[in-house]
Design a protein around this motif. Structure first.
Motif, short mmCIF file in Angstrom:
data_model
loop_
_atom_site.label_atom_id
_atom_site.label_comp_id
_atom_site.label_asym_id
_atom_site.label_seq_id
_atom_site.Cartn_x
_atom_site.Cartn_y
_atom_site.Cartn_z
N ASN A 97 20.49 22.01 15.68
CA ASN A 97 19.62 23.07 16.21
C ASN A 97 18.84 23.79 15.11
O ASN A 97 18.02 24.65 15.41
CB ASN A 97 20.46 24.12 16.94
N CYS A 98 19.14 23.50 13.85
CA CYS A 98 18.57 24.23 12.70
C CYS A 98 18.94 25.71 12.76
O CYS A 98 18.07 26.58 12.63
CB CYS A 98 17.05 24.06 12.61
N ARG A 158 14.87 24.88 6.01
CA ARG A 158 15.30 24.68 7.39
C ARG A 158 16.75 25.16 7.49
O ARG A 158 17.61 24.67 6.77
CB ARG A 158 15.21 23.20 7.76
N PRO A 159 17.01 26.11 8.36
CA PRO A 159 18.37 26.65 8.45
C PRO A 159 19.38 25.59 8.89
O PRO A 159 19.02 24.61 9.53
CB PRO A 159 18.25 27.74 9.51
N GLY A 217 8.48 26.19 20.33
CA GLY A 217 9.87 25.73 20.21
C GLY A 217 10.81 26.82 19.76
O GLY A 217 10.39 27.95 19.49
N GLY A 219 12.19 27.02 17.00
CA GLY A 219 11.88 27.41 15.63
C GLY A 219 11.00 28.66 15.61
O GLY A 219 11.13 29.53 14.75
N GLY A 276 7.14 25.01 15.75
CA GLY A 276 8.61 25.05 15.65
C GLY A 276 9.31 24.26 16.72
O GLY A 276 10.24 24.75 17.35
N ARG A 278 10.45 19.97 17.37
CA ARG A 278 10.38 18.60 16.86
C ARG A 278 9.96 17.62 17.96
O ARG A 278 10.31 17.83 19.12
CB ARG A 278 11.74 18.17 16.29
N ILE A 282 13.57 15.67 23.31
CA ILE A 282 13.21 16.78 24.20
C ILE A 282 11.72 16.75 24.50
O ILE A 282 11.29 17.03 25.61
CB ILE A 282 13.63 18.14 23.58
N ASP A 301 5.58 23.54 10.73
CA ASP A 301 7.03 23.52 10.51
C ASP A 301 7.35 23.97 9.09
O ASP A 301 6.53 23.81 8.18
CB ASP A 301 7.60 22.12 10.76
N ILE A 302 8.55 24.50 8.93
CA ILE A 302 8.99 24.98 7.62
C ILE A 302 9.56 23.84 6.79
O ILE A 302 9.76 23.97 5.58
CB ILE A 302 10.04 26.10 7.82
N GLU A 306 9.82 17.07 8.17
CA GLU A 306 9.63 16.95 9.61
C GLU A 306 8.19 16.52 9.95
O GLU A 306 7.95 15.94 11.01
CB GLU A 306 9.95 18.30 10.29
N GLY A 319 4.81 25.60 6.58
CA GLY A 319 5.00 27.02 6.30
C GLY A 319 5.77 27.70 7.40
O GLY A 319 6.17 27.08 8.39
N ASP A 320 5.99 28.99 7.20
CA ASP A 320 6.70 29.80 8.18
C ASP A 320 5.79 30.02 9.40
O ASP A 320 4.62 30.37 9.25
CB ASP A 320 7.06 31.14 7.54
N ILE A 321 6.33 29.84 10.59
CA ILE A 321 5.50 29.91 11.81
C ILE A 321 4.79 31.24 11.95
O ILE A 321 3.62 31.31 12.31
CB ILE A 321 6.36 29.66 13.06
#
Ligand code: ADP
Ligand code: MG
Length: 574
Positions: A97-98, A158-159, A217, A219, A276, A278, A282, A301-302, A306, A319-321
């Motif tokens: 799930n990140c 990515r967490p 998403g 993310g 955010g 993938r 899904i 995406d971060i 990906e 980058g950050d969304i």
């Protein structure tokens, strides 16, 4: 004074607790036992909220939900061997799930390694596949360093999940307090912006789109990008589609939400802005026949790795969304543009939405008993508070429920997620209830479970009651997995021979009284069979603000989804 300072000692358990506290860890879930009990005790003494669960699986799910909801990892504390192995489920789920998560596992003593110690297992190795980082500090003195690194790794980039292995003999080891150097709390994750030229490429692709679609998403939910995304949707007049946990980033009832025309939107969009999410199962991998072969994907995406997965993007925005959405907004502030609200695309989408919504309303209004899924969810939707957190799992229960139950706020839906994990519900609900209790005590957590899904962690009802968390559990009971049998049919089938041979794999015992699991621990239980009973049970349990409840809703055992246009939709989880 100098001498007594030198004599002051501290246990390994206390060092772990203090090191976690230093990193702003707020919640710990676990099951205690040898050798970690002292760690839980020390964590409580340090002001970390510890919740003892009934199985490490549920504990690891709970800790991961804290990470998603708060942006700081929760900790899952487990014993060695089997305890750690149970927690692998939550690590895998969090990683897929990140979501950030820290698992702290006790392990066998250092000097017994390879000797067949109690619950000895190659834990650091075992966790490697389920984590971003899997480490064992070499000494008690190294613990603060390792914990800071684990916390930082879990939230940077990515967490994901991180594992810290603690040899049993470290836990009660007394070390000289002055030899412990705590590491300062790590900085919040650095925010990176996308390359300016990629942003202007993306902006001009969007400008030229005939049938654009924004996909939101989880993310984007994790990134707290709701304000900027909403601005982008409104300023550019774009239709948007949330993924299951992207729901609520922009409210489901927003006029630009085209969730009810999901398949059509995906199939005919010529430009997709992916925020955010993938392109995995899904989103049907971003490939035909579910998408146009030449669809232009603008991917945000971060995680650099990906970008380009399954489909080569027309623009890749690393980058950050939240930051990247701000960059796009800045572009459209300078050179305003809006997708025409009278475009044929809107008409195509709105027509489909209307017919899909009518079809589910039609099913919901059916008066036959037992009820079908749609009837149940329409009544639930009618009474749910707008700001409640919805946790959901089960096959049909989750899939149909998602289309009817609305989210109006970001990070207010938790479900089986990327990994499709069944059994996450109660752990997630417990985490959500704790977090909201501390931050917004008026808010309710409602957990909508299939009867099979509920079974995976049903004993966590005791945890819910022990901690007095006013969670409302709704078990949508069809006597089975996917579909079950009514009591008479069940009797017919099982009478034919040995029960173990003929009980169909999908079936569960008909008319099981799951609500009694709640009453067993002092909560309120309701067994409902009609819309009227359901309405009353919902009203009473939602009015009850301090006591947990479980509503066991009997539905038609053979009930299923409404007829789908495409054969591939009958099997998919979407
Ligand atoms: P969904 O299940 O909703 O489709 P996924 O879990 O597949 O969402 O995708 C989430 C994506 O969001 C991941 O690829 C992850 O790297 C990305 N992500 C997470 N946090 C951020 C962030 N702050 N900025 C940009 N992307 C992020
Ligand atoms: Mg079921």
């Amino acid at each position: 004074a100098g001498d007594s300072e030198n004599l002051k000692t501290v246990s390994g358990a206390e060092v772990i607790a203090q090191a976690l506290k230093k990193q702003n860890v707020e919640y710990m879930f676990g099951v205690v036992g040898i050798p970690v009990t002292e760690i839980a005790v020390a964590a409580q003494a340090a002001g970390i909220k510890y919740v003892g669960m009934r199985n490490e699986q549920a504990a690891s799910y709970a800790a991961s939900a804290v990470g998603y909801l708060t942006g700081r990892p929760g900790v899952c504390l487990v014993v060695s061997g089997p305890g750690l192995i149970h927690a692998l489920s939550g690590m895998a789920n969090a990683n897929m799930n990140c979501w950030p998560l820290i698992v702290v596992g006790g392990s066998s003593d250092c000097n017994q390694e390879m000797m067949g110690a109690f619950q000895e297992f190659p834990q650091v190795e075992a966790c490697r596949l389920y984590s971003k980082l899997s480490v064992r500090p070499s000494s008690v003195e190294a613990i603060p360093f390792v914990i800071e690194k684990a916390v930082r790794t879990s939230i940077y980039g990515r967490p994901g999940a991180c594992y810290v292995d603690i040899p049993g003999d470290f836990v009660n080891l007394q070390v000289n307090a002055s030899s412990i150097k705590y590491v300062e709390c790590c900085l919040p994750p650095p925010v990176n912006m996308a390359d300016a030229s990629a942003v202007s490429t993306a902006a001009s692709i969007i400008r030229n789109a005939k049938q654009p679609l924004l996909i939101i998403g989880k993310g984007a939910a994790y990134a707290h990008a709701e304000e900027n995304i909403r601005k982008l949707v409104e300023q550019c007049g774009l239709p948007f589609l949330p993924t299951p946990m992207g729901k609520g980033v922009v409210p489901d009832n927003h006029p630009n939400c085209v969730a009810a025309a999901r398949s059509r939107a995906l199939q005919h969009a010529d430009v997709i802005i992916l925020l955010g999410a993938r392109l995995n199962w899904i989103l049907h991998f971003g490939l035909p026949p579910r998408y146009q072969a030449d669809v232009k994907i603008i991917q945000v995406d971060i995680c650099a790795e990906e970008l380009g997965n399954n489909v080569k993007p027309a623009a890749a925005l690393l980058g950050d969304i939240n930051a990247v959405t701000a960059q796009l907004l800045e572009h459209y502030n300078k050179r305003p543009w809006q997708y025409p609200s009278n475009a044929g695309w809107w008409k195509v989408l709105r027509e489909k939405m209307k017919s899909n919504e009518e079809a589910s309303k039609e099913l919901a209004s059916q008066k036959s008993l037992p009820m079908n899924y749609y009837t149940v969810f329409y009544h639930v939707q009618e009474q749910l508070p707008r700001d409640c957190i919805i946790v959901s799992e089960g096959a049909n229960t989750m899939d149909i429920g998602r289309t009817v139950l609305q989210n109006y706020l970001p990070r207010h839906r938790l479900d089986a997620g990327t990994f499709g994990t069944m059994g996450v519900g109660l752990g997630f609900a417990i985490a959500a209830a704790l977090v909201t209790k501390d931050r917004n005590p008026e808010k309710r957590v409602v957990c909508v479970e299939g009867d099979s899904a509920f079974g995976f962690s049903g004993m966590e009802v005791e945890t819910i009651c022990r901690h007095n968390l006013p969670i409302l559990l709704i078990v949508v009971n069809n006597n089975g997995i996917y579909q079950g049998f009514d009591a008479d049919t069940w009797k017919e089938i099982t009478k034919l021979g040995e029960i173990s041979q003929v009980a169909p794999p999908v079936s569960l015992l008909p008319n099981s009284r799951y609500e009694q699991i709640m009453t067993a621990f002092g909560g309120k239980g309701y067994f409902v069979q009609t819309p009227g009973e359901l309405q009353n049970a919902l009203r009473t349990s939602l009015a009850e603000k301090t006591v947990p409840s479980l509503i066991n809703v009997m539905i038609e055992p053979q009930a299923s989804r409404k007829k789908q246009d495409f054969h591939w939709l009958t099997r998919s989880n979407m």
